[in-house]
Design an enzyme around this catalytic site. Sequence first.
Site, short mmCIF file in Angstrom:
data_model
loop_
_atom_site.label_atom_id
_atom_site.label_comp_id
_atom_site.label_asym_id
_atom_site.label_seq_id
_atom_site.Cartn_x
_atom_site.Cartn_y
_atom_site.Cartn_z
CB THR B 23 -0.88 0.04 1.05
OG1 THR B 23 -1.93 1.06 1.04
CG2 THR B 23 -0.32 0.22 2.60
CB CYS B 29 -4.22 6.42 5.90
SG CYS B 29 -5.55 7.48 4.97
CG HIS B 46 -4.54 2.45 3.19
ND1 HIS B 46 -3.25 2.66 2.17
CD2 HIS B 46 -4.78 3.70 3.67
CE1 HIS B 46 -3.33 4.01 2.14
NE2 HIS B 46 -4.19 4.53 3.00
#
Lengths: 283, 161
Positions: B23, B29, B46
């Site tokens: 990711t 995040c 994620h």
Amino acid sequence: MIDRIVRSIENIPAFPATIQKVTELLSRDDYAVSEVAGVIKYDQSITANILRMSNSAYFGVRYKIRTIQDAVTYLGRQNLIRAVQTAGISRFFAGTPKGYVSRAAELWKHSVAVALMSQILSRKIFNREDAILYTASLLHDVGKVILGEYVQESFRIIEEMVTKEGHSFLEAEEKVIGINHADLGGKIAVHWNFPPEIKNPIAFHHNPNRLDKADQTSSWLVYLADQACLMMGIGGGTDGLAYRGLGEAGKMFNLKTRDIEGAMILLTEDLERARDLTDIIQS
Amino acid sequence: MSDIVIGIADLRVSKNVNDALVTYALGSCVGVAVYDPVVKVGGLLHYMLPESAIDRNKAQGNPEMFADTAVPLLFTSCYALGAQKRRMVVKVAGGANLIDDVHCFRIGQKNLTALRRIFWRNRVMIDAADTGRSCNRTMRLNLDTGAVFVRIAGGTMEELK
């Protein structure tokens, strides 16, 4: 170095006259579709980009758009202005050098995301769309297009100033290169003869508090939209989130954390629908 | 080895040792990588926000967006492939914040607090973490060994252990 950077502004191509002409025509109450279409068709790259974007779910048109005539007829004034701006402004981001991002497409995606977010915030706070704010947002990081090359050269020093000495990325740019990307963007805006409503949010998108109170509003909106997109990591670059958070940002519009979180959720949906806009630049 | 890319508010699990789950651009995040070394099952999440209470409808359709709905889904999806909780190795990256972000938008920190609360309640230990600060991170989980790598934008891939 700073002289060389400021001189390179002169090499930036003129701002597409088509955008200005179309915006002007559409500001009248009784614009003629054929006249607007005629102006757009004159610019091949804008025409091609508009045709690629017009059927995007973001614009929500129910008819299949095949020609510029269709686009002018069915998109509606607000969407048409946005489409023309996006289509025309993308050319300046096609060749973004490394430094902030590894691919030009990333800075463009960030720019579109901030533009979409500025409209989400404008709707939430003022209950309206704002075409000037959209333009300013799309262009807020245009200084990076020139500065990227210099950031790449000096990246290790800048990085050290940020990680070891607690400077923001903006301050480090200024100390190492002699100018930061926001100020440089402001100079590009002057080169394009933009009015203060567009120039200021570009030049002050990291510190709107430095403007006179009366002129701050749209700069705060670009600031907030930018911060939200940085937090979401959209088009995330080497500068990351290394910018100063300003305490008055939320108070300014009476926004709570949950309002920003809600706006972030809406943005994920808008970005999904606006893929044709971000995909204009692919490499 | 083929890369499976996980976007924002998404998760993937795999038991194919030829896969790597990756990711990009974790800002505020948070990325959570879990791996059971015995059955070689792993997953990467994620997520974007701490609490699904902000938008229940969204959480129905996209539970991967919020820590409180995404983390249980990550674990149960791995169980479905044969992983067991007591063997799972858990690694975390992301949760960055703006510099002196004194105002109310500390979403990175809130994301991490929410994660710790969930793990505490469910007695899950974090084995390694690279969180906070103000940088963008890429996170990668190799399914053959369970090794997790983190790259800070502008830097190189470093193993997280």
